[in-house]
Design a protein around this motif. Structure first.
Motif, PDB file in Angstrom:
ATOM      1  N   GLY A 210      41.531   4.154  49.446  1.00  0.00           N
ATOM      2  CA  GLY A 210      41.552   2.718  49.230  1.00  0.00           C
ATOM      3  C   GLY A 210      40.645   1.896  50.109  1.00  0.00           C
ATOM      4  O   GLY A 210      40.623   0.666  50.014  1.00  0.00           O
ATOM      5  N   ASN A 211      39.874   2.552  50.972  1.00  0.00           N
ATOM      6  CA  ASN A 211      38.960   1.843  51.869  1.00  0.00           C
ATOM      7  C   ASN A 211      37.508   2.221  51.576  1.00  0.00           C
ATOM      8  O   ASN A 211      37.216   3.387  51.293  1.00  0.00           O
ATOM      9  CB  ASN A 211      39.234   2.229  53.342  1.00  0.00           C
ATOM     10  N   VAL A 212      36.605   1.256  51.672  1.00  0.00           N
ATOM     11  CA  VAL A 212      35.168   1.569  51.645  1.00  0.00           C
ATOM     12  C   VAL A 212      34.801   2.061  53.043  1.00  0.00           C
ATOM     13  O   VAL A 212      34.921   1.336  54.023  1.00  0.00           O
ATOM     14  CB  VAL A 212      34.325   0.339  51.275  1.00  0.00           C
ATOM     15  N   VAL A 213      34.381   3.329  53.129  1.00  0.00           N
ATOM     16  CA  VAL A 213      34.109   3.937  54.440  1.00  0.00           C
ATOM     17  C   VAL A 213      32.611   4.125  54.701  1.00  0.00           C
ATOM     18  O   VAL A 213      32.220   4.421  55.828  1.00  0.00           O
ATOM     19  CB  VAL A 213      34.842   5.287  54.604  1.00  0.00           C
ATOM     20  N   ALA A 214      31.802   3.976  53.658  1.00  0.00           N
ATOM     21  CA  ALA A 214      30.345   4.101  53.836  1.00  0.00           C
ATOM     22  C   ALA A 214      29.657   3.421  52.675  1.00  0.00           C
ATOM     23  O   ALA A 214      30.199   3.326  51.574  1.00  0.00           O
ATOM     24  CB  ALA A 214      29.930   5.574  53.905  1.00  0.00           C
ATOM     25  N   SER A 215      28.456   2.932  52.929  1.00  0.00           N
ATOM     26  CA  SER A 215      27.641   2.354  51.862  1.00  0.00           C
ATOM     27  C   SER A 215      26.183   2.426  52.283  1.00  0.00           C
ATOM     28  O   SER A 215      25.872   2.599  53.459  1.00  0.00           O
ATOM     29  CB  SER A 215      28.044   0.901  51.587  1.00  0.00           C
ATOM     30  N   GLY A 216      25.313   2.319  51.315  1.00  0.00           N
ATOM     31  CA  GLY A 216      23.883   2.360  51.604  1.00  0.00           C
ATOM     32  C   GLY A 216      23.106   2.682  50.352  1.00  0.00           C
ATOM     33  O   GLY A 216      23.666   2.726  49.254  1.00  0.00           O
ATOM     34  N   THR A 217      21.811   2.902  50.518  1.00  0.00           N
ATOM     35  CA  THR A 217      21.025   3.335  49.363  1.00  0.00           C
ATOM     36  C   THR A 217      21.450   4.747  48.983  1.00  0.00           C
ATOM     37  O   THR A 217      22.009   5.485  49.808  1.00  0.00           O
ATOM     38  CB  THR A 217      19.521   3.329  49.666  1.00  0.00           C
ATOM     39  N   ALA A 218      21.199   5.107  47.733  1.00  0.00           N
ATOM     40  CA  ALA A 218      21.561   6.454  47.284  1.00  0.00           C
ATOM     41  C   ALA A 218      20.885   7.508  48.147  1.00  0.00           C
ATOM     42  O   ALA A 218      21.496   8.518  48.518  1.00  0.00           O
ATOM     43  CB  ALA A 218      21.172   6.625  45.818  1.00  0.00           C
ATOM     44  N   LYS A 219      19.623   7.266  48.523  1.00  0.00           N
ATOM     45  CA  LYS A 219      18.900   8.236  49.347  1.00  0.00           C
ATOM     46  C   LYS A 219      19.532   8.379  50.728  1.00  0.00           C
ATOM     47  O   LYS A 219      19.621   9.482  51.286  1.00  0.00           O
ATOM     48  CB  LYS A 219      17.433   7.829  49.475  1.00  0.00           C
ATOM     49  N   GLU A 220      19.976   7.253  51.304  1.00  0.00           N
ATOM     50  CA  GLU A 220      20.628   7.312  52.625  1.00  0.00           C
ATOM     51  C   GLU A 220      21.894   8.157  52.567  1.00  0.00           C
ATOM     52  O   GLU A 220      22.137   8.980  53.455  1.00  0.00           O
ATOM     53  CB  GLU A 220      20.971   5.890  53.095  1.00  0.00           C
ATOM     54  N   LEU A 221      22.688   7.970  51.524  1.00  0.00           N
ATOM     55  CA  LEU A 221      23.935   8.735  51.436  1.00  0.00           C
ATOM     56  C   LEU A 221      23.665  10.199  51.114  1.00  0.00           C
ATOM     57  O   LEU A 221      24.366  11.084  51.601  1.00  0.00           O
ATOM     58  CB  LEU A 221      24.867   8.117  50.400  1.00  0.00           C
ATOM     59  N   GLN A 222      22.625  10.461  50.322  1.00  0.00           N
ATOM     60  CA  GLN A 222      22.268  11.856  50.030  1.00  0.00           C
ATOM     61  C   GLN A 222      21.832  12.604  51.284  1.00  0.00           C
ATOM     62  O   GLN A 222      22.009  13.814  51.379  1.00  0.00           O
ATOM     63  CB  GLN A 222      21.139  11.906  48.990  1.00  0.00           C
ATOM     64  N   SER A 223      21.266  11.896  52.249  1.00  0.00           N
ATOM     65  CA  SER A 223      20.779  12.554  53.463  1.00  0.00           C
ATOM     66  C   SER A 223      21.796  12.535  54.605  1.00  0.00           C
ATOM     67  O   SER A 223      21.558  13.117  55.656  1.00  0.00           O
ATOM     68  CB  SER A 223      19.475  11.906  53.941  1.00  0.00           C
ATOM     69  N   SER A 224      22.957  11.891  54.395  1.00  0.00           N
ATOM     70  CA  SER A 224      24.002  11.837  55.431  1.00  0.00           C
ATOM     71  C   SER A 224      24.740  13.170  55.498  1.00  0.00           C
ATOM     72  O   SER A 224      25.260  13.660  54.493  1.00  0.00           O
ATOM     73  CB  SER A 224      24.991  10.717  55.110  1.00  0.00           C
ATOM     74  N   GLU A 225      24.803  13.744  56.680  1.00  0.00           N
ATOM     75  CA  GLU A 225      25.473  15.046  56.837  1.00  0.00           C
ATOM     76  C   GLU A 225      26.951  14.956  56.462  1.00  0.00           C
ATOM     77  O   GLU A 225      27.497  15.852  55.826  1.00  0.00           O
ATOM     78  CB  GLU A 225      25.334  15.561  58.285  1.00  0.00           C
TER      79      GLU A 225
END
Length: 235
Positions: A210-225
């Protein structure tokens, strides 16, 4: 285009969305990713008026739609393709599409848009007189999307469009989602297949319990470990 500000949504005593905020800009594909039960579908239902937030505000083109009825939200240009397709099984493909345009009166334009849906989904043209309940899962998904497009939405809410589909069909559905976006419709996409969703999205939000825990561009999230480990199979 769409701004969600600190909304809280409950199912009886269950706090399903907790202070959720997000934004969708005109022309974007924005995706919501997260585990089952995280609140993604609840958010789409709230945006389309099926659920009401207890607190917070939802603005669409600068106007509050926080507690507007469903029909008013559809008339404003928001269409919702629900999880599980929810086609009218005992009606034909063509009748389902006609129902998608129930708020409209412009008969000539409705017929033109129906032909545009058939051009997007040739399979539906082949089966236009067939009962929707007899279609395959992929065909029902095409029909659900086509029906939503008949309302001429500016913003399309898509809930799990690839669920239960074979990989080849998943690829086809995602190509069509991109085509719909390129034709001018903004898209908010809920999708379990995070890799596919991020591959076509401009931006993304991650929802957990129920919480937004991360956001960003699709590329940023694809590269997040952390996102890779949790949602992308450790790729």
């Amino acid at each position: 285009m769409l701004k969600v500000d600190e909304i809280d949504v409950y199912y009886d005593n269950i706090h399903a969305l907790k202070g959720v905020s997000l934004e969708v800009l005109a022309g974007e594909i924005v995706t919501l990713i997260g585990a089952n039960g995280a609140g993604k579908s609840t958010l789409l239902k709230t945006l389309s008026g099926l659920l009401r937030p207890k607190t917070g505000r939802i603005d669409y083109f600068g106007q509050s739609i926080t507690n507007k009825p469903v029909q008013s939200i559809v008339q404003s240009g928001i269409s919702h393709v629900p999880e599980g397709r929810r086609v009218f099984a005992n009606m034909t493909v063509a009748e389902n599409l006609d129902l998608g345009a129930y708020i409209r009166k412009d008969k000539k334009a409705i017929e033109e848009d129906k032909q545009a849906v058939y051009a997007l989904f040739p399979r539906l043209l082949e089966r236009k007189k067939q009962l929707a309940g007899t279609l395959s899962g992929g065909e029902q998904q095409m029909l659900a999307i086509g029906r939503a497009l008949m309302a001429k939405p500016k913003l399309l809410l898509l809930d799990e469009p690839s669920m239960g589909l074979a990989p080849l069909l998943v690829k086809q559905i995602f190509q069509i989602i991109q085509e719909i976006n390129q034709n001018g419709t903004t898209i908010l996409l809920v999708e379990q297949n995070a890799n596919m969703a991020l591959s076509i999205a401009n931006r993304a939000y991650v929802i957990e319990t129920g919480n937004v825990v991360a956001s960003g561009t699709a590329k940023e999230l694809q590269s997040s470990e952390r996102i890779k480990q949790a949602y992308l199979g450790g790729m």
